[in-house]
Design a protein around this motif. Structure first.
Motif, short mmCIF file in Angstrom:
data_model
loop_
_atom_site.label_atom_id
_atom_site.label_comp_id
_atom_site.label_asym_id
_atom_site.label_seq_id
_atom_site.Cartn_x
_atom_site.Cartn_y
_atom_site.Cartn_z
N LYS A 150 0.98 -1.33 -0.31
CA LYS A 150 -0.09 0.25 0.15
C LYS A 150 1.01 1.35 0.05
CE LYS A 150 -3.63 2.15 3.01
NZ LYS A 150 -4.34 2.58 4.17
N MET A 151 0.66 1.80 -1.08
CA MET A 151 1.74 3.08 -1.24
C MET A 151 0.87 4.44 -1.41
SD MET A 151 4.96 1.56 -3.39
CE MET A 151 3.93 0.98 -5.09
N GLU A 152 1.47 5.62 -1.28
CA GLU A 152 1.19 7.03 -1.77
C GLU A 152 2.27 7.75 -2.36
OE1 GLU A 152 -0.46 8.34 2.15
OE2 GLU A 152 0.98 8.63 2.39
N THR A 153 1.72 9.26 -2.72
CA THR A 153 3.28 9.59 -3.33
C THR A 153 4.26 10.16 -2.15
OG1 THR A 153 3.21 11.58 -4.79
CG2 THR A 153 1.51 11.45 -3.83
N GLY A 154 5.38 10.27 -2.59
CA GLY A 154 6.15 10.94 -1.60
C GLY A 154 7.21 12.38 -2.25
N LYS A 155 5.84 12.41 -3.02
CA LYS A 155 6.32 13.74 -3.52
C LYS A 155 6.45 15.27 -2.67
CE LYS A 155 5.77 12.36 -9.33
NZ LYS A 155 5.05 13.43 -9.98
N GLY A 156 8.12 15.60 -2.57
CA GLY A 156 7.46 16.45 -1.54
C GLY A 156 8.11 15.87 0.05
N LYS A 157 8.16 14.49 0.17
CA LYS A 157 7.92 14.27 0.93
C LYS A 157 9.67 13.80 1.99
CE LYS A 157 3.48 12.65 1.59
NZ LYS A 157 2.17 12.25 1.70
N CYS A 158 10.22 12.82 0.28
CA CYS A 158 11.51 12.47 -0.29
C CYS A 158 12.01 12.92 -1.28
CB CYS A 158 10.98 10.73 -0.35
SG CYS A 158 12.55 9.63 -0.22
N PRO A 159 13.11 12.15 -1.70
CA PRO A 159 14.01 13.36 -2.85
C PRO A 159 13.92 12.29 -3.74
CG PRO A 159 15.92 12.23 -1.04
CD PRO A 159 13.69 12.73 -0.52
N PHE A 160 14.12 12.44 -5.30
CA PHE A 160 14.17 11.42 -6.60
C PHE A 160 15.19 10.96 -6.53
CE2 PHE A 160 10.61 14.21 -7.03
CZ PHE A 160 10.24 13.86 -7.94
N GLU A 161 16.24 11.64 -6.35
CA GLU A 161 17.42 10.78 -6.40
C GLU A 161 18.18 10.29 -5.30
OE1 GLU A 161 21.84 11.92 -9.26
OE2 GLU A 161 20.14 12.88 -8.71
N PRO A 162 18.90 9.22 -5.25
CA PRO A 162 19.39 8.42 -3.79
C PRO A 162 20.15 9.74 -3.06
CG PRO A 162 20.10 7.37 -5.39
CD PRO A 162 19.52 8.25 -5.78
N SER A 163 21.44 10.53 -3.93
CA SER A 163 22.36 11.56 -3.69
C SER A 163 22.01 12.57 -3.54
CB SER A 163 23.32 11.43 -4.31
OG SER A 163 23.59 12.13 -6.03
N GLN A 164 20.10 13.31 -3.19
CA GLN A 164 20.21 15.00 -3.52
C GLN A 164 20.26 14.71 -1.68
OE1 GLN A 164 16.97 15.07 -5.26
NE2 GLN A 164 17.09 15.13 -7.16
N HIS A 165 20.60 16.16 -1.77
CA HIS A 165 20.51 16.47 0.09
C HIS A 165 18.78 16.70 0.12
CE1 HIS A 165 24.67 17.15 0.07
NE2 HIS A 165 24.87 17.80 -1.14
N TYR A 166 19.06 16.15 1.81
CA TYR A 166 17.37 16.01 2.01
C TYR A 166 17.28 16.39 3.24
CZ TYR A 166 13.07 13.34 3.35
OH TYR A 166 12.36 13.09 3.99
N THR A 167 16.49 16.34 4.27
CA THR A 167 16.03 16.98 5.82
C THR A 167 14.80 16.85 5.83
OG1 THR A 167 17.22 17.96 8.00
CG2 THR A 167 16.64 18.94 6.16
#
Length: 846
Positions: A150-167
């Protein structure tokens, strides 16, 4: 067959014991099974996210296509694993969009507790971020009706690329994130990512708000009921590095920032709809003012409270490096919540400006823009941000940056080391003075511990945990333990207590933390007794029967040989610079705090490194001797031999250059002799060369004849062109000659004026203008062409201009190989053969 990594871990303690003076040998040797590698994680790797259940001690790890659960109290137990990968069709679609196969996996970047027995899990999911729910009791992902996850969109919650800076941070069951929000990674948002649709708000898409940021960390500061009489709102802080827009410089200057939003913010009614109305940011300054060194790249932040339960005592320890330093450099600065709040309540920075001058700052409206809701505002009728007037919202939209900066002096500076992660544990010294232990992970798999007590900084331990190719990317402190992670491994080491200092010297270095060495028990134990007079560490080291102290190192004798180049290390812990005392010669070069020495007879002697010990706010630092070396010759009888060998080497070099000169002279003689014979024989160049009637018209007409003074006419012409995709093209109507790298000459346009090159001093060279045909005068650097004209006695005549296609074809056919090609190129310039037709003088400005 035993795994090679298992064998390495078994042999590592024994190997470390072979190195005398390795203070961390006993500590690492006692790790035993406390280091888990890929063999234990069933080939699951790329660990990027840690989440610890502090009640049970269970650690959840986000990896590539999997989520793992590890019991930190029993690392021998097999980790539990959930596989959450990407379907093959979606992976192929991701690769078809230009991404690599490695990146088109599902990298788990977010793990956060929801408070209802579930964990919110988000992954990149082949550049289409998705989120799911993990049930703690069964350790499974919730299933949809079709049996899948069961999934929901993660746009705005998680980065698209594994190496992108994120918090991201969870505040009261609501997720706040700072991440990219599009596939290309060009849009950045700080947003409230969960909750009702009306409450999901984000930052304004403006470079004044976020300018190419690299997000680092976030923290939720919850106001306590007892210490909050004004009813102030809870706040979320974000730390990042971005490109500064307030500086008018040629290069992109990066600056560290702290941004603040309020938890109850729901956006404006008309202005700033679904946007933050409380978004404010300020610059963080980590600078050692006496030396002027500033550290402007923020890499990690650790949040802690000096007094648990008191938000006003919150401290933010920042890990910095410098944009301007080419060598590895790390610094630690600490900022208080009180100072940040003071800056946020200060004046706003005016970013708008006219063509020449800054405009007058706008008056600040009331209520104050960016202010969090409190009891006073609610009494005035502003129960929600939707009721704020437009003038307030317009002002905060145009003024997100504060005028003042949050400044701090570095606690620690280390050169030659790049720290990647930071964790801090607070301690109490024996004299009641509070201290701190910095747990620093390096990019080479090491864990360093540094004690900070008052204004003294002391390196306690350097513990190698992983291979040098595994940087430390996570550090969690729990019940006196440090859980240290790399992309492939996990380690558990003791983090607090005097017992982890295994010998007297290590215990003496921790004297400021309240540790003392017991000779009877041969152990380091805590004490409440006040330290002795003078320097705390040096006084404690004297009790260990050694003359070496933190500021009084023993002299190390180094047996060297002449001609040897060596680097003398000097560990710099203070932010102040270090200086060296050495014999008076010039065979030295300082690299940060270390010293490079080339050994000669004059460079033998004593080398002493002295650093300035000081902390924040200290005006008169005290000198601290950090290293001492005595360079002596290993074999004095080898001096004459080495000098003789050196003389032979010099003689050989002279002979080599002599023969190279002879070869070069013979080459020039052959070139001019062959060229003279061709001219006397009356040979003519082919029609497709630049000296033919077609090539002669490449020059066209010129308002000002050229008088180039540089070494190469080709280089002058090429500077006036624009290079795109490996070819030189002209974006003006100027006739130019450019070299495309293979010896061929191409005319980019065949009409216009010939711009004269610069003389190297910012002035263009002009000769007197006239309407007659006058030859172009060249400098002596290309005198060979003038000599050829004198020998042939030919003077060119202007001919009719051919089409551009024929010119290009003739240029291509004229290319030759080796010496013949070079001869044709030298002779092909029409300006060497005849004057170009000149137009009337026109006023020109370059």
């Amino acid at each position: 067959m035993m795994n090679p990594r298992v064998e390495m871990l078994m042999l590592l303690p024994a190997l470390l014991c072979l190195f005398p003076g390795a203070s961390w040998a006993a500590t690492l040797g006692g790790l035993g099974d406390n280091v888990l590698g890929p063999y234990k994680f069933q080939d699951v790797g790329n660990f990027s996210t840690f989440l610890l259940d502090r009640s049970s001690g269970v650690l959840f790890l986000g990896a590539r296509d999997a989520i793992l659960s590890v019991d930190t109290s029993n690392l021998n137990q097999e980790p539990r694993k959930i596989v959450w990968d990407v379907p093959e069709e979606k992976r192929r679609s991701c690769v078809a969009k230009g991404k690599t196969e490695v990146d088109c996996n599902n990298y788990i970047r977010l793990l956060e507790f929801l408070g209802d027995g579930r964990i919110y899990v988000c992954g990149t999911y082949a550049f289409d971020p998705q989120c799911a729910f993990l049930e703690l009791t069964s350790f499974t992902l919730e299933k949809a009706e079709d049996g899948g996850v069961k999934m929901e969109t993660g746009k705005g919650k998680c980065p698209f690329e594994p190496s992108q800076h994120y918090t991201a941070v969870m505040a009261g069951g609501t997720l706040y994130t700072a991440a990219t929000s599009n596939f290309l990674g060009t849009l950045f948002d700080i947003s409230r990512a969960t909750g009702s649709e009306q409450e999901r708000i984000r930052t304004e898409r403006s470079i004044n708000w976020l300018s190419d940021p690299e997000f680092v960390s976030s923290a939720f500061i919850e106001e306590s009921v007892e210490n909050n009489p004004i009813g102030d709102d809870d706040k979320i802080y974000f730390f990042f590095t971005e490109v500064a827009k307030e500086y008018d410089l040629y290069t992109k200057v990066k600056v560290p920032r702290v941004a603040r939003v309020c938890k109850s913010d729901v956006g404006g009614m008309k202005t700033l709809q679904r946007r933050w109305t409380t978004f404010l940011k300020a610059q963080l300054v980590c600078e050692d003012r006496p030396s002027g060194q500033r550290y402007n790249i923020l890499t990690d932040v650790f949040t802690t409270q000096q007094t648990p339960g008191d938000p006003s005592s919150t401290l933010f320890y920042g890990l910095f490096t410098s944009q301007w330093e080419h060598e590895e450099l790390s610094a630690v600065c600490v900022f208080s919540l009180t100072e940040i709040s003071k800056v946020m309540d200060g004046p706003f920075k005016e970013l708008k400006k006219t063509c020449e001058n800054w405009i007058n700052p706008e008056p600040v409206p009331t209520p104050r823009p960016g202010q969090c809701l409190n009891n006073a505002l609610k009494v005035e009728g502003f129960e929600t941000s939707l009721k704020l007037p437009d003038k307030v919202l317009t002002f905060v939209r145009d003024h997100p940056l504060m005028e003042n900066s949050v400044s701090a002096a570095p606690l620690l500076v280390r050169k030659g080391v790049r720290y990647t992660k930071l964790a801090v544990s607070q301690t109490g010294g024996g004299d009641g003075q509070r201290g701190a232990v910095l747990h620093l992970g390096t990019d080479r798999g090491e864990l360093h511990r540094v004690a900070v007590v008052g204004q003294n900084t002391t390196l306690l331990q350097e513990i190698p945990l992983f291979s040098s190719q595994e940087p430390v990317n996570n550090i969690l402190l729990h019940q006196g333990l440090a859980l240290v992670g790399s992309p492939l491994s996990l380690a558990r080491v003791q983090a607090e207590g005097c017992a982890l200092y295994a010998d007297c010297k290590e215990c003496a270095r921790a004297r400021g933390l309240g540790c003392v060495w017991s000779t009877e028990e041969a152990a380091c134990s805590p004490t409440t007794a006040a330290p002795g007079p003078g320097d705390v560490v040096d006084y404690a080291l004297k009790k260990c029967g050694t003359v070496e102290g933190r500021c009084s190192p023993s002299m190390s004798e180094l047996r060297v040989s002449l001609g040897l180049r060596l680097l003398l290390p000097c560990v710099q812990l203070s932010p102040r610079p270090c200086s060296w005392e050495h014999p008076p010669h010039r065979q030295t070069r300082q690299h940060n705090s270390d010293l490079e020495v080339t050994v000669t007879e004059d460079s033998l002697g004593k080398y002493i490194c002295t650093c300035q010990e000081a902390g924040p706010g200290v005006r008169d630092p005290t000198p601290c001797r950090r290293a001492a070396y005595d360079l002596t010759l290993d074999d004095p009888s080898a001096i004459g031999v080495m000098v003789t060998a050196g003389g032979r080497h010099v003689l050989a070099i002279y002979i080599l250059f002599f023969f190279l000169g002879l070869v070069f002279g013979a080459f020039l003689l052959y070139f001019f002799t062959r060229r003279r014979s061709i001219v006397h024989q009356g040979h003519h160049l082919p029609d497709n060369s630049l000296s033919s009637e077609k090539g002669r018209d490449l020059l066209g007409s010129s308002a000002t004849p050229q008088s180039p003074s540089s070494a190469s006419l080709l280089s002058d012409g090429f500077r006036l062109t624009e290079k795109r995709n490996g070819t030189a093209t002209s974006n003006t109507t100027t006739t130019l000659l450019s070299n495309n790298g293979n010896g061929g000459l191409h005319g980019n346009s065949y009409s216009g004026t010939l711009i004269s090159p610069s003389n190297g001093h910012g002035n263009s060279l002009y000769s007197s203008c006239n309407t007659s045909n006058s030859g172009l005068k060249l400098t002596s650097e290309i005198l060979a062409a003038d000599l050829l004209d004198g020998r042939t006695g030919e003077r060119g005549r202007p001919q009719e201009r051919e089409s551009g296609d024929e010119v290009d074809e003739g240029l291509g056919d004229a290319l030759g190989d080796g010496m013949k090609g070079l001869e044709e190129e030298m002779a092909s310039f029409p300006m060497y053969k005849s004057p170009a037709p000149l137009a009337k003088c026109e006023e020109s400005s370059i």
